[in-house]
Design an enzyme around this catalytic site. Structure first.
Site, PDB file in Angstrom:
ATOM      1  N   GLY A  11       0.834  -1.202   0.000  1.00 48.93           N
ATOM      2  CA  GLY A  11       0.000   0.000   0.000  1.00 48.93           C
ATOM      3  C   GLY A  11       0.860   1.239   0.000  1.00 48.93           C
ATOM      4  O   GLY A  11       0.538   2.259   0.618  1.00 48.93           O
ATOM      5  N   ALA A  13       1.603   3.585  -1.964  1.00 51.06           N
ATOM      6  CA  ALA A  13       1.153   4.883  -2.473  1.00 51.06           C
ATOM      7  C   ALA A  13       0.088   5.506  -1.579  1.00 51.06           C
ATOM      8  O   ALA A  13      -0.400   6.595  -1.866  1.00 51.06           O
ATOM      9  CB  ALA A  13       0.601   4.727  -3.891  1.00 51.06           C
ATOM     10  N   ASP A  42       2.248  -1.769  -4.613  1.00 53.31           N
ATOM     11  CA  ASP A  42       0.871  -1.282  -4.693  1.00 53.31           C
ATOM     12  C   ASP A  42       0.218  -1.888  -5.919  1.00 53.31           C
ATOM     13  O   ASP A  42       0.869  -2.618  -6.693  1.00 53.31           O
ATOM     14  CB  ASP A  42       0.810   0.256  -4.695  1.00 53.31           C
ATOM     15  CG  ASP A  42      -0.397   0.773  -3.897  1.00 53.31           C
ATOM     16  OD1 ASP A  42      -1.520   0.278  -4.144  1.00 53.31           O
ATOM     17  OD2 ASP A  42      -0.218   1.637  -3.027  1.00 53.31           O
ATOM     18  N   ARG A  98     -17.456  -3.874  10.424  1.00 53.01           N
ATOM     19  CA  ARG A  98     -16.195  -4.601  10.488  1.00 53.01           C
ATOM     20  C   ARG A  98     -16.219  -5.846   9.592  1.00 53.01           C
ATOM     21  O   ARG A  98     -15.230  -6.206   8.970  1.00 53.01           O
ATOM     22  CB  ARG A  98     -15.912  -4.984  11.939  1.00 53.01           C
ATOM     23  CG  ARG A  98     -14.492  -5.477  12.142  1.00 53.01           C
ATOM     24  CD  ARG A  98     -14.146  -5.550  13.613  1.00 53.01           C
ATOM     25  NE  ARG A  98     -12.772  -5.969  13.781  1.00 53.01           N
ATOM     26  CZ  ARG A  98     -11.733  -5.165  13.695  1.00 53.01           C
ATOM     27  NH1 ARG A  98     -11.910  -3.881  13.453  1.00 53.01           N
ATOM     28  NH2 ARG A  98     -10.501  -5.613  13.848  1.00 53.01           N
ATOM     29  N   GLN A 112      -0.754 -12.297  -0.014  1.00 52.64           N
ATOM     30  CA  GLN A 112       0.526 -11.803   0.485  1.00 52.64           C
ATOM     31  C   GLN A 112       1.224 -12.844   1.353  1.00 52.64           C
ATOM     32  O   GLN A 112       2.461 -12.933   1.353  1.00 52.64           O
ATOM     33  CB  GLN A 112       0.324 -10.485   1.220  1.00 52.64           C
ATOM     34  CG  GLN A 112      -0.089  -9.384   0.247  1.00 52.64           C
ATOM     35  CD  GLN A 112      -0.213  -8.012   0.866  1.00 52.64           C
ATOM     36  OE1 GLN A 112      -0.078  -7.845   2.073  1.00 52.64           O
ATOM     37  NE2 GLN A 112      -0.495  -7.022   0.033  1.00 52.64           N
ATOM     38  N   VAL A 129      -0.552  -4.113   9.436  1.00 52.92           N
ATOM     39  CA  VAL A 129      -1.168  -2.851   9.838  1.00 52.92           C
ATOM     40  C   VAL A 129      -2.589  -2.760   9.303  1.00 52.92           C
ATOM     41  O   VAL A 129      -3.494  -2.272   9.970  1.00 52.92           O
ATOM     42  CB  VAL A 129      -0.323  -1.663   9.343  1.00 52.92           C
ATOM     43  CG1 VAL A 129      -0.996  -0.331   9.679  1.00 52.92           C
ATOM     44  CG2 VAL A 129       1.086  -1.721   9.932  1.00 52.92           C
ATOM     45  N   ASP A 159      -2.899   1.533  19.674  1.00 52.74           N
ATOM     46  CA  ASP A 159      -3.796   1.578  20.829  1.00 52.74           C
ATOM     47  C   ASP A 159      -3.007   1.809  22.118  1.00 52.74           C
ATOM     48  O   ASP A 159      -3.436   2.572  22.991  1.00 52.74           O
ATOM     49  CB  ASP A 159      -4.589   0.274  20.918  1.00 52.74           C
ATOM     50  CG  ASP A 159      -5.281  -0.056  19.616  1.00 52.74           C
ATOM     51  OD1 ASP A 159      -6.148   0.722  19.199  1.00 52.74           O
ATOM     52  OD2 ASP A 159      -4.944  -1.081  19.000  1.00 52.74           O
ATOM     53  N   HIS A 187      -7.551  -5.548  17.830  1.00 45.75           N
ATOM     54  CA  HIS A 187      -7.514  -4.127  17.470  1.00 45.75           C
ATOM     55  C   HIS A 187      -8.888  -3.774  16.903  1.00 45.75           C
ATOM     56  O   HIS A 187      -9.109  -3.716  15.691  1.00 45.75           O
ATOM     57  CB  HIS A 187      -6.415  -3.859  16.443  1.00 45.75           C
ATOM     58  CG  HIS A 187      -6.433  -2.443  15.927  1.00 45.75           C
ATOM     59  ND1 HIS A 187      -6.203  -1.361  16.733  1.00 45.75           N
ATOM     60  CD2 HIS A 187      -6.660  -1.954  14.682  1.00 45.75           C
ATOM     61  CE1 HIS A 187      -6.291  -0.254  16.010  1.00 45.75           C
ATOM     62  NE2 HIS A 187      -6.573  -0.599  14.762  1.00 45.75           N
TER      63      HIS A 187
END
Length: 332
Positions: A11, A13, A42, A98, A112, A129, A159, A187
């Site tokens: 990610g 960009a 990306d 969610r 990935q 992340v 957090d 999270h």
């Protein structure tokens, strides 16, 4: 100077990466003497934007940055990488459920994981992340069977940083005087911000957060709710996600993993659960962690009262539900 290490940011960009790449490239994560080769991944439609990021990195004239490799090919992006910041994901937008976020992102992290398995170093440190980070990290690990599960972590340092800042403000001290806040679980809004083991340096004396603040109801109500809802509050205010603080937390997380923690300090990371503190196994659950020589360990023996234990059970149940949903999406 040592040989350059290869670091991938996905990610690349996007907004979080825009803040994160500079922090990494200037030496604030892996140290002021560690040269780097950055791999920037990306999607194809973002290649023109990514080229602008590459130009800016060149214009920073950073001495540690030996090469930048922009690509849309996972085989190139993950080749021989030492560390991976998996930032790229569909961002959470205002009003998004969610479950919708999970469905959109789970296939990305399957792909990935497979790329990491095929191309990365076997000692690669992977930080997820992109949300839902805990379950995305679990999926990534499951599709990288040749890599140890302990190589995969999810970011709850944001957090923890938020919690430190709130305690510092309430206690009337700088944030540097606050340590050992705990984030248990996911999270998400079910996370468990726990200040019962936190330390505060105030007026030259180290004390508990409870002694520094003297307001137990605040610590178990307003403080907890503020941290649980902080991401949504930022989105409501900015109309965008918390990119700057997320990038800072990702850098903090990887720096701690690479450099280690001090003897009296622990940090929070989402890691593969071994069942400590009654957490469900085979989910990525946030625990207090110590790190030595690049290896993390869950802090053991902390006393948990019934208030937090009940909340920890709920966040564990959510992670089990997410796991079920994630693998049903993949198999559909």
């Amino acid at each position: 100077m040592s040989e350059p290490i290869r670091v991938v940011v996905t990610g690349a960009a996007g907004q979080i990466a825009y803040s994160l790449l500079y922090i990494i490239a200037k030496g604030d994560v892996f140290g002021p003497n560690q040269p780097l080769i950055l791999h920037l991944l990306d999607i194809p439609v973002m290649m023109d934007v990514l080229q602008g990021v590459v130009m800016e990195l060149a214009d920073c004239a950073l001495p540690l940055l030996h090469e930048v490799i922009p690509t849309a090919d996972p085989a190139v992006a993950f080749k021989d990488v030492f560390a991976a910041f998996l930032v790229g994901a569909m961002p959470r937008r205002q009003g998004m459920e969610r479950k919708d976020l999970l469905s959109a992102n789970v296939k990305i992290f399957k792909e990935q994981g497979e790329a990491l398995d095929n191309y990365a170093r076997k000692d690669v440190k992977v930080l997820v992340v992109g949300n839902p980070a805990n379950t995305n990290a679990l999926v990534c690990s499951k599709y990288a069977p040749s890599l140890p599960p302990e190589n995969f972590t999810a970011m709850t340092r944001l957090d923890q940083n938020r919690a430190r800042a709130q305690i510092a403000e309430k206690a009337g001290v700088p944030v540097s005087c606050v340590s050992n806040l705990i984030i248990w679980g996911n999270h998400s809004s079910t996370q468990v911000p726990d200040a019962s083991h936190a330390k505060v340096m105030k007026n030259g004396t180290t004390m508990s957060a409870a002694d520094a603040i003297q307001n137990d109801s605040w610590l178990k109500q307003e403080f907890v709710e503020t941290i649980q809802k902080r991401g949504a509050a930022v989105i409501a205010a900015r109309k965008m996600s918390s990119a700057m603080s997320a990038a800072n937390a990702a850098a903090d997380h990887m720096r701690s993993w690479f450099m280690g923690t001090s003897n009296d300090e622990f940090v929070c990371m989402g890691v593969m659960s071994d069942g400590s503190y009654g957490a469900p196994k085979n989910v990525v659950y946030s625990f207090p962690i110590t790190i030595k020589n690049g290896k993390w360990s869950i802090v053991q023996g902390l006393k948990i009262d019934d208030f937090f234990a009940n909340m920890m059970n709920l966040t564990g149940q959510e992670l089990e539900e997410e796991r079920k949903e994630a693998f049903s999406v993949i198999q559909a």
